[in-house]
Scaffold this active site. Structure first.
Site, PDB file in Angstrom:
ATOM      1  N   HIS A   1       0.842  -1.187   0.000  1.00  9.41           N
ATOM      2  CA  HIS A   1       0.000   0.000   0.000  1.00  9.41           C
ATOM      3  C   HIS A   1       0.888   1.252   0.000  1.00  9.41           C
ATOM      4  O   HIS A   1       2.105   1.157   0.177  1.00  9.41           O
ATOM      5  CB  HIS A   1      -0.924   0.012   1.240  1.00  9.41           C
ATOM      6  CG  HIS A   1      -0.192  -0.021   2.530  1.00  9.41           C
ATOM      7  ND1 HIS A   1      -0.105  -1.139   3.315  1.00  9.41           N
ATOM      8  CD2 HIS A   1       0.525   0.936   3.159  1.00  9.41           C
ATOM      9  CE1 HIS A   1       0.613  -0.871   4.379  1.00  9.41           C
ATOM     10  NE2 HIS A   1       1.009   0.379   4.314  1.00  9.41           N
TER      11      HIS A   1
HETATM   12  C1  T46 Z   1       2.766   1.029   6.939  1.00  6.38           C
HETATM   13  C2  T46 Z   1       3.566  -0.206   7.164  1.00  6.38           C
HETATM   14  C3  T46 Z   1       5.031   0.039   7.283  1.00  6.38           C
HETATM   15  C4  T46 Z   1      -4.766  -0.119  13.104  1.00  6.38           C
HETATM   16  O1  T46 Z   1      -5.940  -0.321  13.482  1.00  6.38           O
HETATM   17  N1  T46 Z   1      -4.043   0.934  13.604  1.00  6.38           N
HETATM   18  C5  T46 Z   1      -2.785   1.190  13.213  1.00  6.38           C
HETATM   19  O2  T46 Z   1      -2.163   2.161  13.699  1.00  6.38           O
HETATM   20  C6  T46 Z   1      -2.178   0.341  12.227  1.00  6.38           C
HETATM   21  C7  T46 Z   1      -0.741   0.619  11.722  1.00  6.38           C
HETATM   22  C8  T46 Z   1      -2.888  -0.700  11.721  1.00  6.38           C
HETATM   23  N2  T46 Z   1      -4.163  -0.935  12.167  1.00  6.38           N
HETATM   24  C9  T46 Z   1      -4.924  -2.082  11.639  1.00  6.38           C
HETATM   25  C10 T46 Z   1      -5.337  -1.943  10.182  1.00  6.38           C
HETATM   26  C11 T46 Z   1      -5.402  -3.389   9.716  1.00  6.38           C
HETATM   27  O3  T46 Z   1      -6.685  -3.910  10.053  1.00  6.38           O
HETATM   28  O4  T46 Z   1      -4.083  -3.245  11.677  1.00  6.38           O
HETATM   29  C12 T46 Z   1      -4.366  -4.103  10.581  1.00  6.38           C
HETATM   30  C13 T46 Z   1      -3.114  -4.457   9.806  1.00  6.38           C
HETATM   31  O5  T46 Z   1      -2.617  -3.276   9.160  1.00  6.38           O
HETATM   32  P1  T46 Z   1      -1.861  -3.321   7.753  1.00  6.38           P
HETATM   33  O6  T46 Z   1      -2.379  -4.457   6.945  1.00  6.38           O
HETATM   34  O7  T46 Z   1      -1.952  -1.960   7.138  1.00  6.38           O
HETATM   35  O8  T46 Z   1      -0.361  -3.650   8.190  1.00  6.38           O
HETATM   36  P2  T46 Z   1       0.962  -3.565   7.286  1.00  6.38           P
HETATM   37  O9  T46 Z   1       2.023  -4.251   8.044  1.00  6.38           O
HETATM   38  O10 T46 Z   1       0.707  -4.017   5.896  1.00  6.38           O
HETATM   39  O11 T46 Z   1       1.290  -1.976   7.195  1.00  6.38           O
HETATM   40  C14 T46 Z   1       1.705  -1.247   8.337  1.00  6.38           C
HETATM   41  C15 T46 Z   1       0.964   0.088   8.433  1.00  6.38           C
HETATM   42  O12 T46 Z   1      -0.453  -0.138   8.400  1.00  6.38           O
HETATM   43  C16 T46 Z   1       1.331   1.027   7.309  1.00  6.38           C
HETATM   44  O13 T46 Z   1       0.896   2.334   7.632  1.00  6.38           O
HETATM   45  O14 T46 Z   1       3.246   1.970   6.323  1.00  6.38           O
HETATM   46  O15 T46 Z   1       3.108  -0.988   8.280  1.00  6.38           O
END
Ligand code: T46
Length: 138
Positions: free
Chosen positions: A50
């Site tokens: 993303h």
């Molecule tokens: C990024 C990379 C480096 C929340 O509810 N609050 C939060 O602050 C975060 C970061 C995530 N979430 C929830 C949203 C999703 O339901 O946690 C779940 C997993 O998030 P995501 O699939 O976006 O995780 P990554 O590891 O793909 O990405 C993360 C960050 O979301 C993103 O901002 O830049 O780490």
């Protein structure tokens, strides 16, 4: 590419480990509104896929080894994070993927804003459109 590698200040104590630290505004070009960290990821797994419309972040890996793949819509760069005194400062508008090179590596992030699902672009074609529209950057 809209990122820079930064040195995180680190003080070493003989046979006692080291301490690393940074402050919002002083060491980062933003006030820190959120800290999060990712743990328990098996080796070879990828996360991310993303971009952010406005969010700025410092990514660092105090333990283990994680490859960060950054894409600005035209080129991709691979950066390995494996030292507690090194971080990647990401501006907005960059597609990112993270590859766990070692199990249990920890990815820590200091972010410029609160969590906002509307700030994410999770579709690669939509990301390319966003880049073309020129609605960026911070
Ligand atoms: C990024 C990379 C480096 C929340 O509810 N609050 C939060 O602050 C975060 C970061 C995530 N979430 C929830 C949203 C999703 O339901 O946690 C779940 C997993 O998030 P995501 O699939 O976006 O995780 P990554 O590891 O793909 O990405 C993360 C960050 O979301 C993103 O901002 O830049 O780490």
């Amino acid at each position: 590419m809209n990122y820079s590698i930064i040195h995180i200040k680190t003080i070493e104590a003989e046979q006692c480990g080291r301490i690393s630290f940074f402050e919002g505004i002083h060491d980062l070009p933003f006030e820190i509104r959120r800290i999060y960290y990712i743990s328990g990821v098996p080796e070879g797994k990828m996360r991310g896929f993303h971009a952010h419309k406005t969010l700025r972040q410092l990514l660092f890996c105090p333990y283990g080894e994680i490859e960060i793949i950054l894409d600005n819509g035209e080129e991709r760069e691979h950066i390995v994070l494996n030292r507690p005194d090194q971080g990647i400062l990401l501006k907005s508008g960059l597609w990112r993927e993270m590859l766990w090179k070692k199990s249990d590596s920890v990815l820590c992030v200091a972010a410029s804003d609160f969590y906002d699902p509307e700030d994410y672009i999770r579709d690669y074609d939509a990301f390319l459109e966003f880049r073309k529209s020129g609605e960026m950057y911070t």
